[in-house]
Structures are given as C-alpha cells and as structure tokens.
Write an enzyme that holds these catalytic residues in place. Structure first.
Site, short mmCIF file in Angstrom:
data_model
loop_
_atom_site.label_atom_id
_atom_site.label_comp_id
_atom_site.label_asym_id
_atom_site.label_seq_id
_atom_site.Cartn_x
_atom_site.Cartn_y
_atom_site.Cartn_z
N GLY A 90 0.86 -1.17 0.00
CA GLY A 90 0.00 0.00 0.00
C GLY A 90 0.90 1.23 0.00
O GLY A 90 2.13 1.11 0.06
N GLY A 92 3.03 3.42 1.39
CA GLY A 92 3.73 3.44 2.67
C GLY A 92 4.52 4.70 2.93
O GLY A 92 4.88 4.99 4.07
N ARG A 93 4.85 5.45 1.89
CA ARG A 93 5.54 6.74 2.08
C ARG A 93 5.02 7.78 1.10
O ARG A 93 5.73 8.70 0.71
CB ARG A 93 7.05 6.57 1.94
CG ARG A 93 7.53 6.01 0.60
CD ARG A 93 9.03 6.11 0.51
NE ARG A 93 9.56 5.47 -0.68
CZ ARG A 93 10.81 5.58 -1.08
NH1 ARG A 93 11.65 6.33 -0.40
NH2 ARG A 93 11.24 4.94 -2.15
N ASP A 126 10.19 4.78 7.81
CA ASP A 126 10.01 6.17 8.24
C ASP A 126 9.15 6.99 7.29
O ASP A 126 8.83 8.15 7.58
CB ASP A 126 11.36 6.85 8.46
CG ASP A 126 12.21 6.94 7.19
OD1 ASP A 126 11.70 6.67 6.08
OD2 ASP A 126 13.41 7.27 7.31
N ARG A 187 -3.10 0.39 -9.91
CA ARG A 187 -2.07 -0.56 -10.34
C ARG A 187 -2.68 -1.95 -10.55
O ARG A 187 -3.80 -2.23 -10.10
CB ARG A 187 -0.99 -0.64 -9.25
CG ARG A 187 -0.48 0.70 -8.76
CD ARG A 187 -0.10 0.64 -7.28
NE ARG A 187 0.13 1.97 -6.72
CZ ARG A 187 1.32 2.52 -6.55
NH1 ARG A 187 2.40 1.87 -6.88
NH2 ARG A 187 1.44 3.73 -6.04
N ASP A 258 2.91 -4.03 -8.41
CA ASP A 258 2.42 -2.75 -7.88
C ASP A 258 3.09 -1.56 -8.57
O ASP A 258 2.72 -0.41 -8.29
CB ASP A 258 2.63 -2.68 -6.36
CG ASP A 258 4.09 -2.85 -5.95
OD1 ASP A 258 4.66 -3.91 -6.26
OD2 ASP A 258 4.66 -1.92 -5.35
N ASN A 259 4.05 -1.82 -9.45
CA ASN A 259 4.68 -0.74 -10.22
C ASN A 259 4.21 -0.70 -11.67
O ASN A 259 4.82 -0.02 -12.50
CB ASN A 259 6.20 -0.89 -10.17
CG ASN A 259 6.78 -0.46 -8.84
OD1 ASN A 259 6.15 0.27 -8.09
ND2 ASN A 259 7.97 -0.93 -8.53
N ASP A 268 7.43 5.40 -10.82
CA ASP A 268 8.04 4.90 -9.59
C ASP A 268 9.45 4.37 -9.83
O ASP A 268 9.69 3.18 -9.95
CB ASP A 268 7.16 3.83 -8.94
CG ASP A 268 7.45 3.72 -7.44
OD1 ASP A 268 8.20 4.56 -6.93
OD2 ASP A 268 6.92 2.80 -6.80
#
Length: 484
Positions: A90, A92-93, A126, A187, A258-259, A268
């Site tokens: 998902g 994530g950043r 992070d 995607r 997912d890309n 990406d």
C-alpha cells in the site's frame, strides 16, 4: 495568487469509497526548500501562476488545492515483489494529494507524493525519501519524457531539512518530498488486493471506475466483454511502454506488479539505469541477484504481470476472452518495438518483414560492436550515414560487424520528424544519463549544495526533448532559483 482559470480540480478517486484508501496526514518537515518545479507542466495544468511560496505551501506542507481533496488518501494495494506475493503493501511513504483534469486533452491526472510521511502501510519504515532519491527520479522522468516514453512527471521536489539513515547511501543523508504528476495510480496490485480478499463486488466497482475514467472505449455489451476489452487495452499500452524502454536502453529495475499501472504509464523509479551499450543481461538493482528484471527480460516480466491482472479479472469475465486479450500482448509488443525503433531513428516504416529484418540487424550490430546505445541513435537519426561516418564512432560504423545494418539504414527514407537542423544534433555527442553521469551531478550537491551542474543537465535534456519532438529550438522552462 490562486491557480489560473485553466486549473480544473477533481476528487474522482474518492468516489470509490473507503474500502480503497485511508485518509492520512502529511508529515511536518523542519524546512521546505524548493529544489525543482516543473514549470512547463505546471503551466499546462493551470498551476504555473503559483509563486514559490504558494508552491511550497501546496507541495511541501500540503495545503489542499482548491476543489480537490481536503485530506490526502493513502491508496491500498497488494503486489508480487520479485514474483513473491505480498499482501502487506500500500502507499507506505506517499499518498494521493490531489486530482485534476488536463485542460489540453481532458485526461484525469493525479498529483501524488513520495516521501510525505508514515501511513498505515509504512510497515515500520520512516515514510521518507532521500534527496538523492528525489534527484534520481527527476532525472529519470525528464530523460524518459525527452526520449518519447510515456512516463510520470516529476512535478516538484522540496528538501525537508531532515537527516535520514539509509543502508544504501552514506548516512545521515538529506531528506526530500517529491510530487509526481501521473495519469493514474491504480495498479495491477490494486486489482490483486481485491482478488486476494475475494471481494468480487469491489472488483467490479474498480473495473467500472477504470473504464469510466480511464478507458471509456473499453465498455462492452456486458461486464465480461468489458473486462476483456479492458485487459486488451492495458496490454497494448504496457506493450508500448515496454518497447519504448528497450528503444531508449532503459532498465526500470523493479517491475513488481504494484509498479505497473492500468494506463501503461511508466512510473516509480528506484534503481533505474540506462544501458552504456546493448546487453540483454544488464540489471539496474544491486539486489536483483538473479537478473529477473534485466534489460532483455523486461518484456517477459510485463507479460507475466499482465497474466496476474488477467487472473484477477476471471471472476468478472470469460476465460477464453480474457486469454485472447492477454495473448494480444506479444504481437502488440512486436509492432510497438518496430515503431519505437523507427521513431528513434526517424525512419519511414517499410513493411512488417523489412522492419523486422532491420530490428534484427540493429540489435545484432549493437551487441557485437558495443557502440554506445544512445550514441548510435543520435548518429544515425534520419539514416544520415555521412553524419555518422564522419563522427567520433565512424570507425565502428565502417567495421565488418556493422556492415549489414549500415546497408539497411542507407536504404531507408527519413521521416519528416528527423529535425536534423535542430542545434541539438550539431552536438559532438548526445546527452546521456549513465550511472557515473548521474553520480557526477549529485556530487556537488552533496559536497557544497551546488545545483548548477544539475540545472545545466536539465537544460540539455530539455533541448533534447524539443529536438526529438520535432520542434524548433526554444528557451528552457527553467525558472530562476528552481529547475524545470
């Protein structure tokens, strides 16, 4: 000042409902230093009138754009990563910050982030992006667009004043947040999540959403027919992008499901590379130990990923029709490969057999001679053998290994798009972006915050874009104090 009257905001993705995303809050950064703004595309979508302070407010602190989302959306998806299924993916950043409509062609566009903070899908990371990673994505997208690949656009890059720890960069390293402009962030992995969960109802809603907003020409007599038409169109656009990667010598590096998005647009960028010379086994990612995503294996990987999409559509469609749609990929890829190579060389197509013969001779010669990949296309644009033979690589072009290709190139007619009068083609060498060149652009930024070499490279790439687009020379869209 507000966006210009041509700005057309949208909130289309929100209509899918909360099963498809999670509202999130952006990170608060210690600093917001503008490092790149894509003024050319900002003007196209009605955001070029923003001053730098307003730009930073929207794309560094994520104040909502008027008429679009009040709160950013972290999108949900799954995916195969190096062919191992991961249900814990998902955004994530990143998140979907805003949507808008391109005033020139009416396409729905996304403004989405990379490095904007933690989300429910961060998996303990992070949620940040390194400044070097942002610069690398700016260079990848700018080069690919210049070379005619359908790619996301690096819309904004803002340094955040944070120090990040990374195992693959000298640390601590500087942080940044990137905003990309893209046709879609739906995607193959978006479909995979719903198929994995057995959620046929939302799978049907997702297909309907994609057809309504991205593929209106794919609506069939019923859902099954629509699913097959949709798959066929996605396969065609993915084939086109894959062919353009090969024609430009590009290695994406991480072709997980997912890309790959449903518009076929390349996006990406992590460990990407451009080939120094033709090598089917060339890999971009140091962690791709088996060469799964090597240069020459990219078409096979795209076909494998499309098969995963076809599997997801089985509950909505007819097996035979979906299989036929999936099988359209390889003939489409062969056609697109010929088209991409001829476009790069600015040569008129002759016929399927003759074009196939040219491609075979071309890749054989590139492999045998180890001529610089971009050097070859630069030298032989328009089939201008005198220009090629008198240039720095003339000895290679006169060699026996190159002779079969040279004969075929001389027999070809140049297309009107050759544009050889453009100043770019008077250069002694093409603008390239090999790994050592990218590192050389980053070095002065890391050492003394000197961005002049990067800005000069982006100006060169803009000149290349104009040359390959068949346009006359024009001023770069670089604004003082930022990059175009």
């Amino acid at each position: 000042m507000p966006p210009s009257p041509s700005f057309r905001p949208a909130t289309t993705h929100a209509a899918l409902g909360p099963d498809f995303y999670d509202p999130v809050q952006p990170a608060r950064f210690p600093e917001t230093i503008l490092r790149h703004r894509n003024q050319r595309w900002a003007e196209r979508v009605g955001l070029g009138t923003l001053d730098d302070g307003e730009w930073i407010a929207h794309f560094g602190r994520f104040a909502p754009l008027p008429g679009s989302f009040d709160t950013p959306l972290a999108l949900r998806y799954h995916g195969h990563q190096f062919r191992s299924y991961n249900p814990d993916l998902g955004d994530g950043r990143g998140f979907l910050f805003a949507q808008l409509v391109d005033p020139e062609d009416g396409r729905l566009l996304d403004l989405a982030t990379k490095g904007s903070g933690r989300t429910p899908w961060s998996r303990g990371a992070d949620g940040r992006l390194t400044l070097k990673g942002g610069v690398r994505e700016v260079l990848a997208t700018t080069m690919l667009e210049a070379l005619g690949v359908d790619t996301s656009k690096s819309f904004s890059l803002i340094e955040t004043g944070e120090e990040l720890e990374r195992h693959d960069e000298p640390s601590p390293t500087r942080g940044a947040v990137l905003v990309r402009l893209s046709h879609s962030h739906i995607r193959i992995g978006t479909f995979q999540r719903l198929a994995y969960e057995g959620d046929t109802a939302n799978l049907g809603r997702l297909l309907e959403h994609c057809v309504t907003h991205y593929r209106p020409d794919c609506r069939g007599a019923d859902t099954a027919a629509t699913a097959a038409l949709f798959l066929e169109r996605v396969a065609a656009d993915v084939a086109r992008t894959g062919a353009r990667w090969l024609a430009t010598g590009f290695v994406h590096g991480v072709l997980n499901t997912d890309n790959i998005n449903i518009t076929g647009e390349s996006f990406d960028y992590g460990p990407w590379r451009f080939l120094p010379s033709h090598d089917p086994a060339f890999t971009a990612a140091y962690f791709d130990e088996t060469g799964l995503y090597a240069f020459g294996r990219q078409p096979d990987t795209l076909a494998w990923n499309l098969t995963r999409l076809a599997e997801c559509l089985l509950p909505l469609g007819d097996h035979a029709a979906l299989e036929a749609a999936l099988n359209s990929f390889w003939p489409g890829f062969q056609r697109e490969m010929a088209s991409a190579i001829l476009d790069r060389l600015a040569l008129v197509p002759t016929g399927p057999e003759e074009d196939a013969e040219l491609l075979t001779a071309l890749f054989t010669a590139l492999f045998d001679t180890k001529i610089g990949y971009e050097r070859f296309f630069f030298d032989w644009r328009g089939g201008a053998d005198e220009r090629a033979l008198s240039g720095p690589a003339g000895a290679i072009y006169r060699s026996e290994a190159f002779a079969p290709l040279a004969r075929l190139l001389r027999d070809r007619e140049a297309s009107p798009s050759a544009n050889l009068d453009h100043p770019y083609f008077a250069r002694p060498a093409p603008r390239t972006m090999l790994i050592d060149e990218m590192e050389a652009l980053w070095a002065p930024i890391a050492a003394r915050d000197d961005w002049s070499a990067l800005e000069a490279a982006l100006a060169e790439i803009e000149e290349m874009r104009q040359a390959y687009a068949g346009t006359a020379a024009a001023k770069s869209s670089t604004r003082p104090g930022s990059s175009a």
